[in-house]
Each structure stands twice: as C-alpha cells, then as structure tokens.
Design a protein around this motif. Structure first.
Motif, mmCIF file in Angstrom:
data_model
loop_
_atom_site.group_PDB
_atom_site.id
_atom_site.type_symbol
_atom_site.label_atom_id
_atom_site.label_comp_id
_atom_site.label_asym_id
_atom_site.label_seq_id
_atom_site.Cartn_x
_atom_site.Cartn_y
_atom_site.Cartn_z
ATOM 1 N N LYS A 190 -22.830 -10.831 12.854
ATOM 2 C CA LYS A 190 -22.992 -10.912 11.401
ATOM 3 C C LYS A 190 -21.868 -11.739 10.774
ATOM 4 C CE LYS A 190 -26.649 -8.574 10.038
ATOM 5 N NZ LYS A 190 -27.691 -9.215 9.201
ATOM 6 N N LEU A 191 -20.639 -11.501 11.245
ATOM 7 C CA LEU A 191 -19.503 -12.285 10.743
ATOM 8 C C LEU A 191 -19.702 -13.762 11.045
ATOM 9 C CD1 LEU A 191 -16.585 -9.895 11.800
ATOM 10 C CD2 LEU A 191 -17.272 -10.438 9.449
ATOM 11 N N GLY A 192 -20.222 -14.062 12.236
ATOM 12 C CA GLY A 192 -20.476 -15.450 12.613
ATOM 13 C C GLY A 192 -21.530 -16.078 11.721
ATOM 14 N N GLU A 193 -22.570 -15.325 11.383
ATOM 15 C CA GLU A 193 -23.630 -15.858 10.522
ATOM 16 C C GLU A 193 -23.102 -16.188 9.142
ATOM 17 O OE1 GLU A 193 -26.613 -12.865 10.640
ATOM 18 O OE2 GLU A 193 -27.276 -13.332 12.686
ATOM 19 N N ILE A 194 -22.225 -15.304 8.596
ATOM 20 C CA ILE A 194 -21.640 -15.561 7.276
ATOM 21 C C ILE A 194 -20.766 -16.807 7.322
ATOM 22 C CG2 ILE A 194 -20.100 -14.631 5.485
ATOM 23 C CD1 ILE A 194 -20.991 -11.814 6.357
ATOM 24 N N ALA A 195 -20.003 -16.936 8.424
ATOM 25 C CA ALA A 195 -19.126 -18.113 8.575
ATOM 26 C C ALA A 195 -19.959 -19.396 8.650
ATOM 27 C CB ALA A 195 -18.276 -17.960 9.822
ATOM 28 N N GLU A 196 -21.100 -19.358 9.339
ATOM 29 C CA GLU A 196 -21.968 -20.554 9.446
ATOM 30 C C GLU A 196 -22.510 -20.951 8.082
ATOM 31 O OE1 GLU A 196 -22.539 -22.569 11.977
ATOM 32 O OE2 GLU A 196 -21.109 -21.412 13.146
ATOM 33 N N LYS A 197 -22.834 -19.933 7.240
ATOM 34 C CA LYS A 197 -23.327 -20.240 5.900
ATOM 35 C C LYS A 197 -22.255 -20.941 5.064
ATOM 36 C CE LYS A 197 -26.699 -16.480 5.614
ATOM 37 N NZ LYS A 197 -27.082 -15.225 4.935
ATOM 38 N N ILE A 198 -20.989 -20.482 5.217
ATOM 39 C CA ILE A 198 -19.893 -21.108 4.466
ATOM 40 C C ILE A 198 -19.690 -22.562 4.951
ATOM 41 C CG2 ILE A 198 -17.394 -21.044 4.085
ATOM 42 C CD1 ILE A 198 -17.562 -18.003 4.130
ATOM 43 N N LYS A 199 -19.786 -22.760 6.284
ATOM 44 C CA LYS A 199 -19.643 -24.108 6.842
ATOM 45 C C LYS A 199 -20.758 -25.029 6.308
ATOM 46 C CE LYS A 199 -17.645 -22.624 11.251
ATOM 47 N NZ LYS A 199 -17.871 -22.539 12.727
ATOM 48 N N GLY A 200 -21.970 -24.427 6.175
ATOM 49 C CA GLY A 200 -23.102 -25.234 5.726
ATOM 50 C C GLY A 200 -22.951 -25.638 4.271
ATOM 51 N N GLN A 230 -15.115 -16.200 17.726
ATOM 52 C CA GLN A 230 -15.132 -15.103 16.758
ATOM 53 C C GLN A 230 -13.898 -15.151 15.857
ATOM 54 O OE1 GLN A 230 -15.311 -11.885 19.523
ATOM 55 N NE2 GLN A 230 -17.447 -12.323 20.112
ATOM 56 N N ILE A 231 -12.727 -15.403 16.473
ATOM 57 C CA ILE A 231 -11.493 -15.455 15.695
ATOM 58 C C ILE A 231 -11.510 -16.658 14.758
ATOM 59 C CG2 ILE A 231 -8.993 -15.836 15.883
ATOM 60 C CD1 ILE A 231 -9.117 -14.179 18.498
ATOM 61 N N GLU A 232 -12.037 -17.762 15.260
ATOM 62 C CA GLU A 232 -12.149 -18.964 14.420
ATOM 63 C C GLU A 232 -13.023 -18.691 13.198
ATOM 64 O OE1 GLU A 232 -14.355 -23.280 14.808
ATOM 65 O OE2 GLU A 232 -13.360 -22.471 16.595
ATOM 66 N N ASP A 233 -14.138 -17.970 13.392
ATOM 67 C CA ASP A 233 -15.029 -17.646 12.266
ATOM 68 C C ASP A 233 -14.349 -16.704 11.286
ATOM 69 O OD1 ASP A 233 -17.017 -19.221 13.317
ATOM 70 O OD2 ASP A 233 -18.079 -17.572 14.301
ATOM 71 N N ILE A 234 -13.622 -15.717 11.819
ATOM 72 C CA ILE A 234 -12.961 -14.733 10.942
ATOM 73 C C ILE A 234 -11.860 -15.400 10.114
ATOM 74 C CG2 ILE A 234 -11.501 -12.669 10.963
ATOM 75 C CD1 ILE A 234 -13.132 -11.755 13.440
ATOM 76 N N LEU A 235 -11.100 -16.297 10.722
ATOM 77 C CA LEU A 235 -10.060 -17.012 9.983
ATOM 78 C C LEU A 235 -10.670 -17.881 8.889
ATOM 79 C CD1 LEU A 235 -7.660 -18.049 12.903
ATOM 80 C CD2 LEU A 235 -7.296 -16.272 11.170
ATOM 81 N N LEU A 236 -11.836 -18.453 9.173
ATOM 82 C CA LEU A 236 -12.537 -19.248 8.168
ATOM 83 C C LEU A 236 -12.947 -18.373 6.987
ATOM 84 C CD1 LEU A 236 -13.924 -22.002 7.426
ATOM 85 C CD2 LEU A 236 -15.975 -21.078 8.502
ATOM 86 N N LEU A 237 -13.457 -17.161 7.304
ATOM 87 C CA LEU A 237 -13.850 -16.228 6.238
ATOM 88 C C LEU A 237 -12.636 -15.779 5.425
ATOM 89 C CD1 LEU A 237 -16.419 -13.987 8.189
ATOM 90 C CD2 LEU A 237 -16.931 -15.661 6.408
ATOM 91 N N GLN A 238 -11.549 -15.528 6.147
ATOM 92 C CA GLN A 238 -10.325 -15.071 5.466
ATOM 93 C C GLN A 238 -9.827 -16.116 4.467
ATOM 94 O OE1 GLN A 238 -6.731 -14.705 7.917
ATOM 95 N NE2 GLN A 238 -6.473 -12.620 7.126
ATOM 96 N N LYS A 239 -9.940 -17.364 4.842
ATOM 97 C CA LYS A 239 -9.432 -18.442 4.001
ATOM 98 C C LYS A 239 -10.382 -18.794 2.858
ATOM 99 C CE LYS A 239 -7.886 -23.271 4.249
ATOM 100 N NZ LYS A 239 -7.653 -24.451 5.127
ATOM 101 N N ASN A 240 -11.686 -18.824 3.136
ATOM 102 C CA ASN A 240 -12.646 -19.340 2.167
ATOM 103 C C ASN A 240 -13.489 -18.265 1.475
ATOM 104 O OD1 ASN A 240 -12.450 -22.414 2.645
ATOM 105 N ND2 ASN A 240 -12.693 -21.578 4.715
#
Length: 290
Positions: free
Chosen positions: A280-290, A223-233
């Motif tokens: 939901k945060l994880g789903e958004i992070a997966e979309k950014i990764k994709g 979860q923290i990994e996904d949130i940090l990804l969202l924060q950055k990107n």
C-alpha cells in the motif's frame, strides 16, 4: 595412470572360472584386438594389435588356459578357427560368433574382453563417458546389443571411419562396470558420484539462499526508497495509523525480514499483513511519482 587404465588393470586380473566364459572373453580380444598377417614365408600370422599391455597379457593368459598354447602361431590360428565355427575365410573381419555369448556369464566376459581392447573411459572427476571404438558397424551393433541385454542404454555414433558405442549416464556406466566385474573401480566411481552430487546440492542451496537474500535486500531498498519519498513529499503523519506505523518500523529496521517487522508492530502482524501494508505504501509512492 588414468582412470581408464585402472579399470583395465582390474579387468585383466578377472579370470573366468568356466571355460565357456574364457572362450567368450578370448574371442572378444581376438576379434577386436588382433589381426592376421602374411609373414615372410607366406604363412598366416596372428598378432595382437592392441597397444595396451593389459589386453596383451590377458590374451596370452586365456590362450594358455583354454587351449594350452605356448605361443605357436599355427596353434593360435587353429584356436581362432575354433572360436569362429562359421567357416569364414577371415574370422577377424566380422563380429564375434554369437554362439559363444549366448549365456549371461559369457556376455559379461565378452564385454570385459571388448573393453580391454577397444574401450576407454574419461576421468569421472571431469565427466561421465565410456566408449568402445569399433572398426565396423557389425562389431558396434553386437556390443550395443550385448550391453542392452543387461538393461543398459548404449548408443552408437559415427566418428570418422569408426563406429563408437558410448554411454554418458553415470548410473549406466556404474552398471556396466559391475557387469564386467570392475568392482573396485565401480566403488571409486560411486564415491566420486556421491561427492559430486553432495557438492552440487550444496552449491544449489547456497545459490538459492544467495538469490533469496538478494531479492530480500532489493525489496527492502525499494520499500525504504518509497517511504523516504512519502516522508519528504507527503508526510508520514498524513498516512493512516497502520501505514504510518509500518513506515516508521521499516525505517528503523531496514535489514529485518517481513516476519521480523511484523513482530515490532503493536499489535503484532503476520508476514502477509506486513507485505500488504508495504505494498500500500508503494502504491501511494507511485501515485506521488506519477
């Protein structure tokens, strides 16, 4: 001494009060622990073949009580013929005379004598195993049948030239010790069983808790990994207010459980609500990764 020897030492001291029970136990010892030989004068001679002293002492004790025998080989052979009234040429070659073990009390005595001669038991600290090693199938089947009369499940396996009657369940072994009259050994075994069950229960509980902790830590790390990804990107400020607040609270409290995280939100949210927002945060992070 081993646990098996302790059981035999206890059984040696159990002397049946009734003569018919004494005969049943003596018959078991003679059939399973003795042999007939021809001596130097071409006379039959009976000797006890069991090497353990408990069977030997019980053998002579029962002989004296039931036939008032002082050790004469001739009288002992006469006693053997009395114990097997079916007229066989070699009374030690087959199973014990069924007429001697018709009663429940005599069956108990028979099993006691059988265990003294050919029985053994493993150390209950290591595992549960009790067995009777028989020279022929007829003996094994008879012992299995007698044990079965007390609603105890015993099985037979072929081991080289022997037929082995065995029990591997702790409850069945406890019941059999009770049947044979080894009450002190029974209590010791029960104490060991309880200790082992408590220890196993504690280990299972600790392992379960450790697994849950590992699962929680892994989930929090993801979860923290996904949130940090969202924060950055993506930027947390671009998230809906409920998700932004959830992301900030998770970063502030990385070690907290879902229930604890819900208490930090304003207004507070239940465990399922927290889980939904993090998903939901994880789903958004997966979309950014994709």
């Amino acid at each position: 001494m081993s646990f098996s020897s302790d059981v035999k030492e206890e059984l040696e001291k159990v002397i049946p009060g009734s003569r018919h029970c004494q005969l049943a136990e003596l018959a078991a010892i003679i059939h399973l622990g003795c042999r007939i030989e021809i001596d130097e004068t071409n006379q039959d001679k009976i000797t006890i073949s069991s090497e353990n002293p408990f069977a030997s002492r019980k053998y002579f004790t029962l002989l004296k009580k039931t036939f008032i025998i002082n050790g004469s080989a001739v009288k002992i052979l006469q006693a053997v013929k009395v114990l097997d009234e079916r007229g066989h040429m070699n009374p030690l070659s087959e199973e014990t005379n069924p007429l001697l073990i018709k009663n429940s009390c005599c069956m108990r005595a028979f099993l006691r004598g059988a265990f003294l001669c050919i029985g053994s038991m493993s150390d209950p600290q290591k595992g549960y195993h009790l067995e009777f090693v028989c020279e022929n199938e007829a003996q094994a089947l008879q012992i299995q049948q007698v044990i079965g009369n007390f609603a105890i499940d015993a099985r037979i396996v072929r081991r080289k030239k022997y037929h082995v009657v065995y029990l591997k369940e702790g409850a069945g072994i406890v019941d059999l010790l009770n049947v044979m009259g080894a009450h002190l050994s029974l209590m010791l075994l029960e104490n060991l069983r309880v200790e082992k069950e408590v220890r196993n229960s504690i280990n299972r509980q600790v392992n379960c808790e450790a697994a849950n902790i590992t699962k929680t830590v892994n989930a929090a790390s993801k979860q923290i990994e996904d949130i940090l990804l969202l924060q950055k990107n993506y930027g947390l400020s671009n998230l809906p207010d409920n998700l932004r607040q959830m992301a900030e609270i998770r970063l502030e409290h990385p070690e907290s459980s879902l229930q604890e995280l819900g208490g930090y939100l304003n207004p507070p949210v239940g465990k399922s609500g927290v889980n939904h927002r993090l998903r939901k945060l994880g789903e958004i992070a997966e979309k950014i990764k994709g």
